[in-house]
Design an enzyme around this catalytic site. Structure first.
Site, short mmCIF file in Angstrom:
data_model
loop_
_atom_site.label_atom_id
_atom_site.label_comp_id
_atom_site.label_asym_id
_atom_site.label_seq_id
_atom_site.Cartn_x
_atom_site.Cartn_y
_atom_site.Cartn_z
N MET A 33 0.85 -1.19 0.00
CA MET A 33 0.00 0.00 0.00
C MET A 33 0.88 1.24 0.00
O MET A 33 1.93 1.26 0.63
CB MET A 33 -0.84 0.00 1.28
CG MET A 33 -1.93 1.05 1.30
SD MET A 33 -2.65 1.17 2.95
CE MET A 33 -3.54 -0.37 3.02
N GLN A 95 1.73 -5.47 2.35
CA GLN A 95 0.45 -6.19 2.28
C GLN A 95 0.38 -7.13 1.09
O GLN A 95 -0.42 -8.08 1.09
CB GLN A 95 -0.72 -5.22 2.28
CG GLN A 95 -0.78 -4.35 1.03
CD GLN A 95 -2.03 -3.49 0.98
OE1 GLN A 95 -2.78 -3.41 1.94
NE2 GLN A 95 -2.24 -2.83 -0.14
N HIS A 263 10.97 -0.81 7.60
CA HIS A 263 10.10 -1.48 6.64
C HIS A 263 10.58 -1.36 5.19
O HIS A 263 10.72 -0.25 4.68
CB HIS A 263 8.69 -0.88 6.77
CG HIS A 263 7.62 -1.72 6.16
ND1 HIS A 263 7.39 -3.03 6.54
CD2 HIS A 263 6.69 -1.44 5.21
CE1 HIS A 263 6.38 -3.51 5.84
NE2 HIS A 263 5.94 -2.58 5.03
#
Ligand SMILES: *[C@@H]1O[C@H](CO)[C@@H](O)[C@H](O)[C@H]1NC(C)=O
Ligand SMILES: *[C@@H]1O[C@H](CO)[C@@H](O)[C@H](O)[C@H]1NC(C)=O
Ligand SMILES: *[C@@H]1O[C@H](CO)[C@@H](O)[C@H](O)[C@H]1NC(C)=O
Length: 281
Positions: A33, A95, A263
């Site tokens: 995302m 995701q 991340h």
């Protein structure tokens, strides 16, 4: 915080890129995302990186919406692609990791061979980017209030997982509770997942985007609170082998990897050494 939300929402598009050639196994990539299939700073460079490693690679890029209904659409597209019929490897970022797992569980044809989840949220999230759990101030307040429009409606419906209210999560989560067999056990999900050659789970040790980061390795908060965590091995999902994770591990097919960064902030060399050379060649 608003800026972080916006960043995540800049692109609600998901896409995947398909690489194929006569020799090497094709690779399907699904980005996270807030990213796009072809951003030169992220998926674009991953694409180039794989092209460099796998010469003569056929590249196909598809943009798809972010809602979970798109899984069905992705399945049809994969099934209709003649270059994927002998099987493919899948790499999901953020995701994209749990969405590609849904593809593996629901759509066994064409066969997914290796599934590589790079920072996927396999047990969901309970917290916002840069707002770790246990923060008694703004972050804690906000995540209990659940009032940040689009981000929340999307994430809440699909992989928001409130450990303080497991029952509601199991009933309302339209995506994660289903693919994690929380409502009922679909034996097909398990038999399909067991067709994988390898399930590779990458966790980012300094992750400030995914709360809790342990979700990337199927860990999560113990029910009823949001501080103590269980590991995949301690989870009911694993212990009762509802999804085949125990069987996969017992047959040496789960690989846990970590990158000591935030991340998705792995280096190119890390990606080549740990993913491309080990699972995509
Ligand atoms: C189980 O999953 C398969 C694959 O997605 C699906 O076709 C089937 O309808 C599901 N069964 C139930 C009882 O939901
Ligand atoms: C909690 O979040 C607030 C707001 O982002 C931040 O200023 C504070 O430092 C955080 N506290 C802890 C203990 O992480
Ligand atoms: C998971 O698999 C690894 C490697 O095969 C093995 O060493 C480990 O004991 C397994 N874990 C459990 C809890 O069975």
């Amino acid at each position: 915080m608003a800026d972080n939300m916006k960043l995540l929402l800049i692109s609600s598009f998901l896409c995947f890129v398909v690489y194929a050639s006569n020799g090497p196994v094709p690779v399907v990539i699904w980005h996270g995302m807030g990213d796009s299939c072809c951003n030169p700073l992220s998926m674009g460079s991953i694409k180039k990186l794989i092209e460099k490693q796998v010469t003569g690679a056929y590249v196909r890029s598809l943009e798809i919406g972010s809602s979970i209904e798109e899984i069905t659409m992705v399945c049809s597209k994969l099934a209709a692609d003649p270059k994927l019929q002998d099987g493919y490897n899948a790499v999901g970022f953020s995701q994209g990791g749990q969405f590609l797992r849904a593809v593996a569980q629901r759509c066994p044809s064409p066969p997914m061979l290796n599934l590589i989840s790079v920072g996927g949220q396999h047990q969901g999230v309970f917290g916002f980017p840069h707002c770790p759990g246990g923060n008694e101030t703004l972050c804690e307040y906000v995540r209990k209030l659940l009032n940040i429009g689009a981000y929340i409606s999307l994430v809440q419906a699909e992989y928001w997982h409130d450990p303080l209210n497991e029952q509601e999560y199991a009933e309302k989560s339209v995506f994660l509770a289903d693919i994690n067999q929380e409502r009922s056990v679909n034996a097909t999900y398990k038999s399909n997942l067991l067709k994988l050659k390898n399930l590779v789970l990458v966790k980012f040790l300094q992750d400030t985007m995914v709360i809790p980061k342990e979700s990337e390795w199927f860990g999560y908060y113990n029910p009823g609170q949001d501080k103590k965590l269980y590991t995949m091995f301690e989870s009911p999902l694993y212990i009762h082998d509802k999804l085949g994770l125990k069987t996969l591990n017992d047959t040496g097919r789960i690989t846990f990897l970590s990158s000591d960064t935030d991340h998705l902030q792995f280096t190119e060399q890390w990606f080549i050494d740990n993913i491309v050379n080990k699972f995509l060649m």
